[in-house]
Enzyme design. Sequence first.
Site, PDB file in Angstrom:
ATOM      1  N   ASP A  65       3.137   5.450   0.312  1.00 30.13           N
ATOM      2  CA  ASP A  65       3.941   4.579   1.160  1.00 30.13           C
ATOM      3  C   ASP A  65       4.065   5.242   2.526  1.00 30.13           C
ATOM      4  O   ASP A  65       4.911   6.118   2.728  1.00 30.13           O
ATOM      5  CB  ASP A  65       5.313   4.350   0.523  1.00 30.13           C
ATOM      6  N   ALA A  66       3.199   4.831   3.446  1.00 31.35           N
ATOM      7  CA  ALA A  66       3.161   5.450   4.761  1.00 31.35           C
ATOM      8  C   ALA A  66       3.368   4.443   5.891  1.00 31.35           C
ATOM      9  O   ALA A  66       3.753   4.817   6.988  1.00 31.35           O
ATOM     10  CB  ALA A  66       1.817   6.162   4.963  1.00 31.35           C
ATOM     11  N   LYS A  67       3.069   3.168   5.631  1.00 31.79           N
ATOM     12  CA  LYS A  67       3.245   2.076   6.605  1.00 31.79           C
ATOM     13  C   LYS A  67       2.584   2.407   7.932  1.00 31.79           C
ATOM     14  O   LYS A  67       3.144   2.158   9.017  1.00 31.79           O
ATOM     15  CB  LYS A  67       4.725   1.755   6.788  1.00 31.79           C
ATOM     16  N   ARG A  68       1.376   2.929   7.870  1.00 30.20           N
ATOM     17  CA  ARG A  68       0.657   3.295   9.080  1.00 30.20           C
ATOM     18  C   ARG A  68       0.219   2.042   9.835  1.00 30.20           C
ATOM     19  O   ARG A  68      -0.048   1.003   9.248  1.00 30.20           O
ATOM     20  CB  ARG A  68      -0.581   4.129   8.737  1.00 30.20           C
ATOM     21  N   THR A 126       0.153   1.825   2.143  1.00 28.95           N
ATOM     22  CA  THR A 126       0.787   0.713   2.837  1.00 28.95           C
ATOM     23  C   THR A 126       0.495   0.821   4.330  1.00 28.95           C
ATOM     24  O   THR A 126       0.493   1.916   4.905  1.00 28.95           O
ATOM     25  CB  THR A 126       2.301   0.695   2.611  1.00 28.95           C
TER      26      THR A 126
END
Length: 233
Positions: free
Chosen positions: A56-59, A83
């Site tokens: 879960d990094a939402k890059r 993510t």
Amino acid sequence: DAIFDFCRKIVDATAPYACAFKPQIAYFAAHRAEDQLEQLIAHIHLKHPELPVILDAKRGDIGSTAEQYAREAFDRYRADAVTVNPYMGFDSIEPYLEHPGKGVIVLCRTSNPGGSDLQFLDTGGQPLYQTVARLAAQKWNASGQLGLVVGATFPKEIEVVRGMVGEMPLLIPGIGAQGGDVEATVRAGRTAAGTGMLINSSRAIIYAGKDDHYAEAAAQAAQKTRDAINAFR
């Protein structure tokens, strides 16, 4: 090392009830524990190889930078999926798709209250989150690697997204500490086969116990959550 030890015990205790694990990179990076995150993911792959790991990094950044973020997620951490934020468009997502067999899970309708600030903006007759869902399902997903993040706090929107994207997998955070309703979430997000969802609960499981028996308490919370999900499939 205490961070790794804590997380390893949580993983081993809850693995019988989980369909995946989703470590949040910020909680490790803030403590300079990136090495422990690598170690934890390696442990999951070794001891629980049937369970994928979602980083879960939402890059979300331009293509050349996204290439490095993709290497970070898939080569350094050996995650099975990551993510990403679609705000900068497809060229910021495409580098992740160059890693065959890896999942790329795109933020669509997020579980936080402020998500509506942008995600409900009108984009040619439909809210932005629906435009993201349509693009992800129809234009961006030629390789079949994409999934979408849709929050459990908005079951009506989950149902809308499911109707738009067919069998595409949905990562659904927001039950547990964020208050999402399990029954409403499952009924809105399941496919015809009763699958297609990765329903995420983090704090309600990880912090279920506050003493030396925290891992056992986490296992009990995970089992209860798993049983509640399956009851409505």
